[in-house]
Design an enzyme around this catalytic site. Structure first.
Site, PDB file in Angstrom:
ATOM      1  N   GLU A  15       0.922  -1.210  -0.035  1.00 45.41           N
ATOM      2  CA  GLU A  15       0.138  -0.034   0.141  1.00 45.41           C
ATOM      3  C   GLU A  15       0.819   1.458   0.045  1.00 45.41           C
ATOM      4  OE1 GLU A  15      -3.620  -0.256   2.542  1.00 45.41           O
ATOM      5  OE2 GLU A  15      -2.631  -2.037   3.320  1.00 45.41           O
ATOM      6  N   SER A 149      -6.662  -2.022   1.614  1.00 46.77           N
ATOM      7  CA  SER A 149      -6.818  -1.562   0.373  1.00 46.77           C
ATOM      8  C   SER A 149      -7.410  -2.169  -0.819  1.00 46.77           C
ATOM      9  CB  SER A 149      -5.574  -0.747  -0.351  1.00 46.77           C
ATOM     10  OG  SER A 149      -5.298   0.332   0.492  1.00 46.77           O
ATOM     11  N   TYR A 215      -9.701   3.368  -5.738  1.00 42.59           N
ATOM     12  CA  TYR A 215      -8.728   4.577  -6.240  1.00 42.59           C
ATOM     13  C   TYR A 215      -8.480   5.032  -7.709  1.00 42.59           C
ATOM     14  CZ  TYR A 215      -6.906   2.863  -1.615  1.00 42.59           C
ATOM     15  OH  TYR A 215      -6.964   2.706  -0.350  1.00 42.59           O
ATOM     16  N   ARG A 254     -11.843   3.593  10.711  1.00 44.28           N
ATOM     17  CA  ARG A 254     -12.899   3.617  10.028  1.00 44.28           C
ATOM     18  C   ARG A 254     -13.286   2.176  10.046  1.00 44.28           C
ATOM     19  NH1 ARG A 254     -10.892   4.139   5.026  1.00 44.28           N
ATOM     20  NH2 ARG A 254     -11.960   2.126   4.543  1.00 44.28           N
ATOM     21  N   ASP A 256     -15.876  -0.708   7.997  1.00 38.75           N
ATOM     22  CA  ASP A 256     -16.808  -0.912   7.019  1.00 38.75           C
ATOM     23  C   ASP A 256     -17.727  -1.972   7.220  1.00 38.75           C
ATOM     24  OD1 ASP A 256     -14.953   0.688   5.489  1.00 38.75           O
ATOM     25  OD2 ASP A 256     -13.643  -0.973   5.010  1.00 38.75           O
ATOM     26  N   GLU A 269     -14.578  -5.124   8.169  1.00 40.16           N
ATOM     27  CA  GLU A 269     -13.322  -5.023   8.586  1.00 40.16           C
ATOM     28  C   GLU A 269     -12.899  -3.391   9.297  1.00 40.16           C
ATOM     29  OE1 GLU A 269     -10.215  -4.348   5.037  1.00 40.16           O
ATOM     30  OE2 GLU A 269     -11.557  -5.976   4.712  1.00 40.16           O
ATOM     31  N   ASN A 271     -10.043  -0.073   9.791  1.00 34.91           N
ATOM     32  CA  ASN A 271      -8.819   0.312   9.460  1.00 34.91           C
ATOM     33  C   ASN A 271      -8.575   1.506  10.486  1.00 34.91           C
ATOM     34  OD1 ASN A 271      -7.147   2.136   8.244  1.00 34.91           O
ATOM     35  ND2 ASN A 271      -8.239   1.708   6.076  1.00 34.91           N
ATOM     36  N   GLY A 275      -7.158   6.393   5.230  1.00 35.03           N
ATOM     37  CA  GLY A 275      -6.530   7.084   3.994  1.00 35.03           C
ATOM     38  C   GLY A 275      -6.604   8.787   4.123  1.00 35.03           C
TER      39      GLY A 275
END
Length: 305
Positions: A15, A149, A215, A254, A256, A269, A271, A275
């Site tokens: 990443e 990612s 992305y 964060r 999800d 999951e 994070n 980002g």
């Protein structure tokens, strides 16, 4: 003000590219706010030097292994340099999708049914594990266990695709997860200093929110407010804060989730170092409650351990 901040970016994980973008955005913001901020790329810099160069704090903008897994956090604690994000234990658990889900299950939070496979037991896949995969029902998602990612993930719709998907995931990790694919609407919820920010609904033309959708694709849309009704938003906040706290996470992060066709929220999951690029989701949520990007960077810095 005048504090000396090391913005840790780049590194050696898969990443790296995303991390550099996040780090540069954070660096620009810190300089704008009057800090002595410096980009530190850990691919070519020994982290031990931070103490010798008298840095006051480290802003971690690293993603994935070597940055988000507790290892850098451990070194920074040894050096007695405060850093942003979660601590050693929470970071190392959170990057491990399988163990994260075990903790969530322990407090009765809904997680997607899965099968955990290590390289050591790969040989047995053609016997006992293969039957379990079929019992999950197709389609399934095959993913590296400790990777972010959406790198290395494959959506498998037929039995013939399973082996190549597993081989691809093993390129990124020695342990992989095979999960039942749940069709529904994808949401992400950001947390800042134990405050749950407004949820974001992710809309993509891809079959799921993969690397390209995250992305590269210009067709991916983010809705904040997400369109959930008050009851759903309240329920989601409760789920997310429980999921966050059981992992021992701090600072910002964060989580999800997916809302299935029966209106059930399933945790996917977490994070722990979200980002901070132009396409990133944490800044979008913060903006919804009136927190600008520069204010967000300062708030994250203030929550440093």
């Amino acid at each position: 003000m005048n504090k000396k901040i090391a913005v840790l970016l780049g590194g050696t994980s898969s990443e790296r590219e995303i991390s550099i973008k996040s780090g540069r955005a954070v660096l620009k913001s810190l300089l704008k706010s009057g800090f002595q901020a410096y980009p530190i790329d850990l691919q070519s810099y020994s982290i031990i030097q931070l103490k010798k160069e008298t840095f006051d704090k480290a802003y971690i903008a690293l993603h994935g292994k070597g940055g988000e897994d507790g290892s850098i956090q451990g070194v920074l604690e040894y050096l007695k340099i405060p850093y942003t994000g979660s601590g050693i234990m929470a970071s190392s658990i959170s990057i491990d999708k399988f163990r994260t889900k075990l903790l969530w299950k322990s407090i009765d939070l809904l997680t997607v049914p899965d099968i955990y496979i290590t390289k050591k037991n790969k040989a047995s896949l053609y016997f006992s594990e293969r039957q379990k995969i079929l019992e999950l029902g197709l389609p399934i998602l095959v993913k590296p266990n400790s990777q972010g990612s959406s790198i290395g993930i494959t959506l498998v719709s037929s039995i013939e695709e399973i082996d190549s998907a597993i081989q691809k995931a093993f390129k990124y990790d020695d342990n992989i997860l095979i999960e039942k694919f749940i069709e529904g609407k994808e949401y992400t919820v950001s947390i800042l200093n134990n405050q749950v920010l407004p949820s974001i609904r992710i809309s993509t033309k891809h079959y799921f929110y993969d690397y390209n959708a995250k992305y590269k694709s210009s067709s991916t849309q983010y809705f904040c407010p997400s369109g959930l009704n008050i009851t759903q938003e309240k329920e989601l906040k409760k789920i997310v804060i429980s999921a966050w706290k059981i992992l021992g996470c701090t600072g910002c992060g964060r989580i999800d989730v997916i809302l299935d066709q029966e209106n059930k929220f399933w945790l996917l999951e977490v994070n722990t170092i979200p980002g901070m690029t132009k396409r990133s989701l944490l800044p979008i949520s913060a903006q919804e409650v009136g927190i600008s990007f520069d204010e967000l960077v300062l708030l994250i810095l203030e929550t440093s351990i």
